[in-house]
Design a protein around this motif. Structure first.
Motif, PDB file in Angstrom:
ATOM      1  N   LEU A  95       0.804  -1.221   0.000  1.00 55.43           N
ATOM      2  CA  LEU A  95       0.000   0.000   0.000  1.00 55.43           C
ATOM      3  C   LEU A  95       0.843   1.280   0.000  1.00 55.43           C
ATOM      4  O   LEU A  95       0.296   2.376  -0.032  1.00 55.43           O
ATOM      5  N   HIS A  96       2.156   1.143   0.060  1.00 57.82           N
ATOM      6  CA  HIS A  96       2.992   2.354   0.070  1.00 57.82           C
ATOM      7  C   HIS A  96       4.239   2.115  -0.782  1.00 57.82           C
ATOM      8  O   HIS A  96       5.290   1.688  -0.276  1.00 57.82           O
ATOM      9  N   ALA A  97       4.090   2.372  -2.091  1.00 54.00           N
ATOM     10  CA  ALA A  97       5.245   2.287  -2.993  1.00 54.00           C
ATOM     11  C   ALA A  97       5.133   3.416  -4.001  1.00 54.00           C
ATOM     12  O   ALA A  97       4.076   3.629  -4.593  1.00 54.00           O
ATOM     13  N   HIS A  98       6.229   4.176  -4.154  1.00 56.47           N
ATOM     14  CA  HIS A  98       6.267   5.290  -5.115  1.00 56.47           C
ATOM     15  C   HIS A  98       6.793   4.772  -6.447  1.00 56.47           C
ATOM     16  O   HIS A  98       7.823   4.080  -6.481  1.00 56.47           O
ATOM     17  N   LEU A  99       6.113   5.147  -7.526  1.00 59.67           N
ATOM     18  CA  LEU A  99       6.517   4.669  -8.849  1.00 59.67           C
ATOM     19  C   LEU A  99       7.997   4.938  -9.141  1.00 59.67           C
ATOM     20  O   LEU A  99       8.753   4.031  -9.484  1.00 59.67           O
ATOM     21  N   LEU A 128      -1.241  10.194   4.260  1.00 62.08           N
ATOM     22  CA  LEU A 128      -0.269  11.282   4.419  1.00 62.08           C
ATOM     23  C   LEU A 128       1.066  10.747   4.921  1.00 62.08           C
ATOM     24  O   LEU A 128       1.086   9.898   5.820  1.00 62.08           O
ATOM     25  N   HIS A 129       2.170  11.230   4.340  1.00 63.71           N
ATOM     26  CA  HIS A 129       3.481  10.992   4.943  1.00 63.71           C
ATOM     27  C   HIS A 129       3.503  11.835   6.209  1.00 63.71           C
ATOM     28  O   HIS A 129       3.484  13.068   6.130  1.00 63.71           O
ATOM     29  N   CYS A 130       3.528  11.177   7.335  1.00 66.02           N
ATOM     30  CA  CYS A 130       3.279  11.875   8.609  1.00 66.02           C
ATOM     31  C   CYS A 130       4.442  11.640   9.574  1.00 66.02           C
ATOM     32  O   CYS A 130       4.812  10.493   9.832  1.00 66.02           O
ATOM     33  N   GLY A 172       1.575   7.284   6.632  1.00 64.88           N
ATOM     34  CA  GLY A 172       2.803   6.549   6.333  1.00 64.88           C
ATOM     35  C   GLY A 172       3.921   6.982   7.268  1.00 64.88           C
ATOM     36  O   GLY A 172       3.956   8.134   7.708  1.00 64.88           O
ATOM     37  N   HIS A 173       4.809   6.078   7.593  1.00 63.27           N
ATOM     38  CA  HIS A 173       6.018   6.290   8.404  1.00 63.27           C
ATOM     39  C   HIS A 173       5.720   6.488   9.893  1.00 63.27           C
ATOM     40  O   HIS A 173       5.974   5.620  10.692  1.00 63.27           O
ATOM     41  N   ALA A 174       5.230   7.661  10.279  1.00 60.18           N
ATOM     42  CA  ALA A 174       4.945   7.960  11.690  1.00 60.18           C
ATOM     43  C   ALA A 174       6.162   7.692  12.578  1.00 60.18           C
ATOM     44  O   ALA A 174       6.067   7.043  13.618  1.00 60.18           O
ATOM     45  N   THR A 217       7.196  -1.169   1.147  1.00 61.55           N
ATOM     46  CA  THR A 217       8.593  -0.934   0.743  1.00 61.55           C
ATOM     47  C   THR A 217       8.979   0.535   0.656  1.00 61.55           C
ATOM     48  O   THR A 217      10.148   0.865   0.718  1.00 61.55           O
ATOM     49  N   ASP A 218       8.016   1.424   0.402  1.00 56.95           N
ATOM     50  CA  ASP A 218       8.275   2.843   0.148  1.00 56.95           C
ATOM     51  C   ASP A 218       8.887   3.011  -1.246  1.00 56.95           C
ATOM     52  O   ASP A 218       8.223   3.468  -2.165  1.00 56.95           O
ATOM     53  N   ASP A 219      10.165   2.624  -1.370  1.00 59.23           N
ATOM     54  CA  ASP A 219      10.894   2.775  -2.631  1.00 59.23           C
ATOM     55  C   ASP A 219      11.778   1.547  -2.842  1.00 59.23           C
ATOM     56  O   ASP A 219      12.972   1.577  -2.524  1.00 59.23           O
TER      57      ASP A 219
HETATM   58 ZN   LIG Z   1       6.802   7.222   0.931  1.00 59.27          ZN
END
Ligand SMILES: [Zn+2]
Ligand SMILES: CNc1ncnc2c1ncn2[C@@H]1O[C@H](COP(=O)(O)O)[C@@H](O)[C@H]1O
Length: 366
Positions: free
Chosen positions: A16-20, A226-228, A249-251, A304-306
């Motif tokens: 649910l959290h991966a940037h192209l 939100l990246h929070c 995301g992150h927190a 994974t994020d990236d």
């Molecule tokens: Zn991210």
């Protein structure tokens, strides 16, 4: 250890959290850099050094993204990286992904935010090695939609993957640009866009610049993530929680009071272990807030994020969680299953995902 790694690869997973642009294959990145090097647009040797570096501070990551954006500016390349990213996620048994990307205007390439997204969608349509289900035509009341076949987890048959898109607002953008992104997301709903993300360098930009666009998205019924708290910024974290995002995301840098709010309102957290470790958001992985949230049975999902930037994969994130926090195989598959509840797709897709994971559970336990 090898067996646990294999298990993490085999189980159906949800990303649910991966940037192209953070998911570009290394080989593709080198190829693109080489071509631009030959054309004299960049100095290949300098780029090679940056790409190969293993530990990166958060500011260095954003320098690298600027480079990625130079490498991947034309429509054809955008389509290619979208295609390859989905092929790679499907290859490791990701059965549902919300891929996020920042629609970009680039006059010199004749690119608008809309044509950028059309290129992404063209890339999805071009995938042949994997069956991709990305059209968001499903009615949330219809449970019979697009029930994708259960993956042959041992890999002999073609893989199946649901793809949904989140449009990112970059923290460098103006209010008008952010509004344009939300409008575009609304226009592209039938083409698989299911929500809005706020990302970009966390020390850049002011909350009040993005707030009107995020409020507008909410009013229009578009879910928000939100990246929070990627850097300490208590005031902004509080403002973020005030708008009740569907996920965060992150927190990484939340004070106790803010954690209480997140926990009592059960806001799901997208956990990015490798990303947080590599960008030095924490001293060591066993200190990650995953442990506390897991103990509290707080909703969360491993992401994974990236994967390109951090040389990781969803399977690797599961392996890392299992090996660091002592999770059993059953607990790992339950983590994947629990994430279904907070995907932004319809109930029909959620039901299909539940069936897929249940089937895998039965098969893997045999
Ligand atoms: Zn991210
Ligand atoms: C490391 N942690 C992070 N924190 C914040 N934003 C991040 C990020 N990783 C990626 N991005 C955001 O995603 C963009 C690249 O993908 P797209 O061009 O949108 O596909 C980056 O430029 C940044 O805005």
């Amino acid at each position: 250890m090898e067996e646990l790694k294999e298990w993490c690869h085999l189980i159906p997973k949800i990303e649910l959290h991966a940037h192209l642009n953070g998911s570009i294959r290394d080989s593709t990145l080198f190829e693109l850099a080489k071509v631009l090097g030959e054309k004299g647009v960049i100095v290949f040797a300098a780029v090679e050094d940056v790409i190969m570096k293993s530990g990166r501070s958060l500011p260095e990551c954003f320098q690298l993204f600027d480079l990625f954006h130079i490498l991947a500016t034309d429509h054809e390349t955008v389509a290619r990286i979208a295609k390859e990213a989905i092929e790679d996620f499907a290859a490791e048994n990701v059965v549902y992904i919300e891929l996020r990307t920042t629609p970009k205007n680039n006059e010199s390439k004749g690119m608008t935010k809309r044509s950028y997204m059309e290129a992404v969608i063209k890339g999805l349509r071009a995938i042949e090695t994997v069956s991709v289900y990305f059209l968001n035509t499903d009615d949330s009341t219809d449970n019979s939609i697009e029930a994708i076949p259960t993956n042959d987890i041992h890999g002999a048959k073609k893989k199946n993957i649901y793809v949904r898109l989140l449009l990112s607002i970059d923290r460098r953008e103006t209010t008008a640009a952010a509004m344009e992104t939300v409008d575009l997301a609304l226009e592209l709903k039938d083409l698989g866009v299911v929500g809005i993300d706020l990302s970009g360098n966390p020390v850049v930009g002011e909350w009040n610049t993005f707030l009107p666009a995020l409020t507008y998205a909410k009013e229009q019924g578009l879910p928000i993530t939100l990246h929070c708290g990627e850097v300490p910024n208590r005031k902004e974290v509080q403002s973020m929680l005030d708008i009740c995002p569907q996920r965060i995301g992150h927190a990484c840098f939340l004070e106790n009071e803010e954690w209480e709010r997140v926990k009592s309102s059960k806001i799901p957290v997208e956990i990015c272990l490798t990303s947080n470790l590599r960008t030095q958001r924490l001293e060591s992985i066993d200190r990650h807030h995953f442990a506390d949230l897991y103990k509290a049975k707080h909703p969360m999902v491993l992401c994974t994020d990236d994967p390109g930037l951090f040389s990781t994969s969803v399977s690797n994130e599961y392996y890392l969680a299992a090996s660091t926090f002592g999770l059993s195989k059953g607990e790992l598959i339950d983590l994947a299953q629990n994430a279904i509840e907070f995907v932004f797709a319809s109930d029909g897709v959620k039901k299909a995902l539940t069936d897929i994971i249940q089937a895998a559970k039965r098969e893997l336990q045999q």
